[in-house]
Design a protein around this motif. Structure first.
Motif, short mmCIF file in Angstrom:
data_model
loop_
_atom_site.label_atom_id
_atom_site.label_comp_id
_atom_site.label_asym_id
_atom_site.label_seq_id
_atom_site.Cartn_x
_atom_site.Cartn_y
_atom_site.Cartn_z
N ALA A 144 0.41 -0.84 -0.33
CA ALA A 144 0.05 0.17 -0.28
C ALA A 144 1.03 1.41 -0.37
CB ALA A 144 -0.77 -0.16 1.14
N PHE A 145 1.14 1.68 -1.57
CA PHE A 145 2.25 2.76 -1.75
C PHE A 145 1.92 4.15 -0.46
CE2 PHE A 145 3.09 6.67 -3.45
CZ PHE A 145 4.46 6.87 -3.57
N PRO A 146 0.08 4.79 0.11
CA PRO A 146 -0.06 6.04 0.39
C PRO A 146 -0.56 5.53 1.65
CG PRO A 146 -2.35 4.62 -0.63
CD PRO A 146 -0.75 4.34 -0.80
N VAL A 147 -0.36 3.83 2.47
CA VAL A 147 -0.12 3.53 3.71
C VAL A 147 1.26 3.96 4.35
CG1 VAL A 147 -0.94 2.12 5.63
CG2 VAL A 147 -2.51 2.68 3.77
N LEU A 148 2.06 3.32 3.20
CA LEU A 148 3.51 3.57 3.65
C LEU A 148 4.20 4.62 4.29
CD1 LEU A 148 5.97 1.71 4.18
CD2 LEU A 148 6.48 2.09 1.47
N ALA A 149 4.15 5.41 2.71
CA ALA A 149 4.17 7.32 3.07
C ALA A 149 3.50 7.56 4.27
CB ALA A 149 3.37 8.48 2.19
N THR A 153 5.94 8.95 7.50
CA THR A 153 5.98 10.05 8.08
C THR A 153 5.90 10.57 9.64
OG1 THR A 153 5.10 11.10 5.58
CG2 THR A 153 4.32 12.54 7.75
N ASP A 154 4.70 9.45 10.33
CA ASP A 154 4.34 9.24 11.52
C ASP A 154 5.86 9.00 12.33
OD1 ASP A 154 1.75 10.47 10.85
OD2 ASP A 154 0.97 8.12 10.99
N LYS A 155 5.94 7.63 11.14
CA LYS A 155 7.74 8.15 12.73
C LYS A 155 8.82 8.58 11.58
CE LYS A 155 5.80 3.86 13.96
NZ LYS A 155 5.36 3.68 15.15
N LYS A 156 8.95 9.43 11.17
CA LYS A 156 9.57 10.45 10.53
C LYS A 156 11.32 9.58 9.99
CE LYS A 156 8.66 13.61 14.76
NZ LYS A 156 7.55 13.16 14.82
N LEU A 157 10.48 9.33 9.05
CA LEU A 157 11.44 8.52 8.40
C LEU A 157 11.35 8.71 6.66
CD1 LEU A 157 10.74 4.65 9.37
CD2 LEU A 157 12.98 5.92 9.83
N LEU A 158 10.38 9.79 6.18
CA LEU A 158 10.33 10.18 4.99
C LEU A 158 11.68 10.87 4.28
CD1 LEU A 158 8.09 9.74 2.92
CD2 LEU A 158 6.94 12.13 3.05
N ILE A 162 16.61 5.68 4.21
CA ILE A 162 16.43 4.01 4.12
C ILE A 162 14.56 4.84 3.88
CG2 ILE A 162 15.30 4.67 6.65
CD1 ILE A 162 15.44 1.30 4.15
N GLY A 163 14.09 6.06 4.32
CA GLY A 163 12.42 6.06 4.01
C GLY A 163 12.68 6.09 2.39
N GLY A 164 13.48 7.27 1.99
CA GLY A 164 13.54 7.45 0.20
C GLY A 164 13.31 5.86 -0.80
N LEU A 165 14.23 5.05 -0.09
CA LEU A 165 14.21 3.81 -0.93
C LEU A 165 12.73 2.89 -0.43
CD1 LEU A 165 16.05 2.05 -2.27
CD2 LEU A 165 17.13 1.26 -0.12
N ALA A 166 12.03 2.86 0.63
CA ALA A 166 11.04 3.14 0.78
C ALA A 166 10.22 3.44 0.09
CB ALA A 166 10.95 2.53 2.12
#
Length: 427
Positions: A144-149, A153-158, A162-166
């Motif tokens: 789920a692309f939008p749920v992953l985003a 965001t909530d985990k401050k990983l965006l 690693i967030g960009g690669l995910a």
């Protein structure tokens, strides 16, 4: 003028749907879960699972067709938004890594899903054998692309490497998964008029060769950057987007596919330049309306087809197999592909866990399978439970493999050094 007799019932149902979605979505957020988990659960509970035959009283036969139409519109708008959010710049500098990890996270669960389908088809007979096998493999591969985003965001990983690669992996995987879904639906629906599928080739050619450059030129002429959405030029662009979205959705539906594919592809080909004001102001507003009203209706309509009251031992055993394949396939595929490229053990585990997120995207895929006659009611119910469990498990596992203190440390290192993920030492 006399209003339709069922209109007050419809309005009352909409109020109930929105209230339940907001309440359970807020409850899920307080439990550190995506709001969509609570909304999906709310849709299931308002169906026969909790209300039994009273569900048909609350949501009468007179209003259900209208609710289904609203749900279809909501899904099309949602898929259009996913297409718009797919950004090729995510792959810049790490395309090979993203593509390889995404392929691993799709190929392994897809293969396991095909094997599982060959077992399940004995208990869930279908006239679309090939379509069923391909669909089950695809359903196990969805992220789920939008749920992953939202999780990032909530985990401050965006904004971390690693967030960009995910996000890049999910974007690449989304395109591949939806392509597989198109093929499986085409196989299932090709019985009556297979010749209609031949229109897919010229349709794609027109979308890429005519619509995309034409939309770019139109947007540049009518762009009203900084002038507000209510400026006439921006309203023209917004109207053109709505017409294009509807036309593309109708076109794929007439080809024997599902309308969501047309909505998704139109979002993909929409130009990123020249529509700044609409993208910054109108599209977020449309997304909010969809999330507040249209998608909760979709959850309810999907919940009508889920009845968990009569699950027996066989169903529980099948659910265990589905969960094993769905979770194990994603974790093995994502982790193995990332490690093969030299990604650190911790970040490989993080990628694998994140790509196991399914959420609303899985629910949409399942609804397509039900409408195409690929899934029966019992198997659809089990797959919906799988979507809820895997999305819930993402947050739980993520806290184990990537504690907040490690997130903070890696974010600080990224801001200071801008390291490439592949060059990080294995801890």
């Amino acid at each position: 003028m006399t209003l339709p007799a069922h209109l007050p019932v419809l309005l009352g149902d909409l109020v109930l749907i929105i209230a339940v979605a907001r309440l359970l979505g807020a409850a899920a957020t307080r439990l550190d879960q995506p709001a969509v988990i609570g909304e999906i659960v709310g849709g299931i509970l308002l169906g026969p699972t909790l209300l039994g035959h009273y569900s048909s009283t609350v949501f009468s036969a007179a209003v259900r067709p209208t609710l289904s139409d609203v749900a279809n519109v909501g899904v099309c708008v949602f898929m259009f938004g996913i297409g718009v959010e797919l950004d090729h710049r995510l792959l810049r500098g790490q395309a090979r890594t993203a593509a390889t990890v995404a392929l691993g996270a799709i190929a392994v669960p897809f293969g396991f899903g095909v094997l599982l389908a060959l077992y399940l088809v004995r208990h869930h007979p279908t006239t679309h054998h090939a379509g069923f096998v391909l669909f089950m493999g695809t359903a196990m591969s969805v992220t789920a692309f939008p749920v992953l985003a939202r999780i990032l965001t909530d985990k401050k990983l965006l904004r971390t490497p690693i967030g960009g690669l995910a996000m890049a992996c999910a974007a690449f995987g989304d395109v591949l998964a939806w392509t597989l879904l198109v093929i499986s639906v085409a196989l299932a629906r090709a019985d009556g008029h297979p010749w209609r599928l031949l229109w897919v080739v010229p349709y794609l050619a027109v979308m890429v060769g005519v619509v995309r450059p034409g939309a770019a030129r139109y947007a540049r002429r009518h762009d009203g950057t900084g002038q507000g959405v209510t400026r006439p030029a921006n309203l023209l662009v917004l109207a053109a987007v709505a017409v294009g979205l509807a036309a593309s959705a109708v076109a794929t539906d007439r080809m024997g596919l599902h309308q969501i594919f047309g909505a998704f592809l139109f979002g993909v080909v929409l130009p990123r330049e020249g529509v700044a004001a609409v993208r910054e102001r109108a599209l977020p507003w449309i997304t909010k309306v969809s999330a507040l009203l249209l998608l909760p209706v979709f959850f309810i309509v999907a919940g009508f087809k889920v009845d968990l009251r009569h699950l027996d031992g066989t169903d529980v055993g099948e659910l265990a197999l589905i969960l094993l394949v769905a979770i194990g396939g994603k974790l093995l595929g994502g982790f193995g592909a990332a490690r093969a490229l030299g990604v650190s053990r911790r970040h490989s585990a993080v990628l694998a866990v994140l790509l196991d997120t399914r959420g609303l995207t899985e629910l949409i895929a399942l609804s397509v399978g039900v409408q195409a006659g690929v899934l029966d009611a019992r198997l659809n119910a089990l797959m919906v439970v799988m979507a809820v469990v895997t999305t819930t498990l993402t947050g739980v596992l993520l806290r184990r493999v990537y504690p907040p203190e490690r997130v903070r440390l890696d974010a600080e290192r990224a801001r200071a050094d801008h390291p490439r993920i592949r060059q990080e030492p294995t801890p």
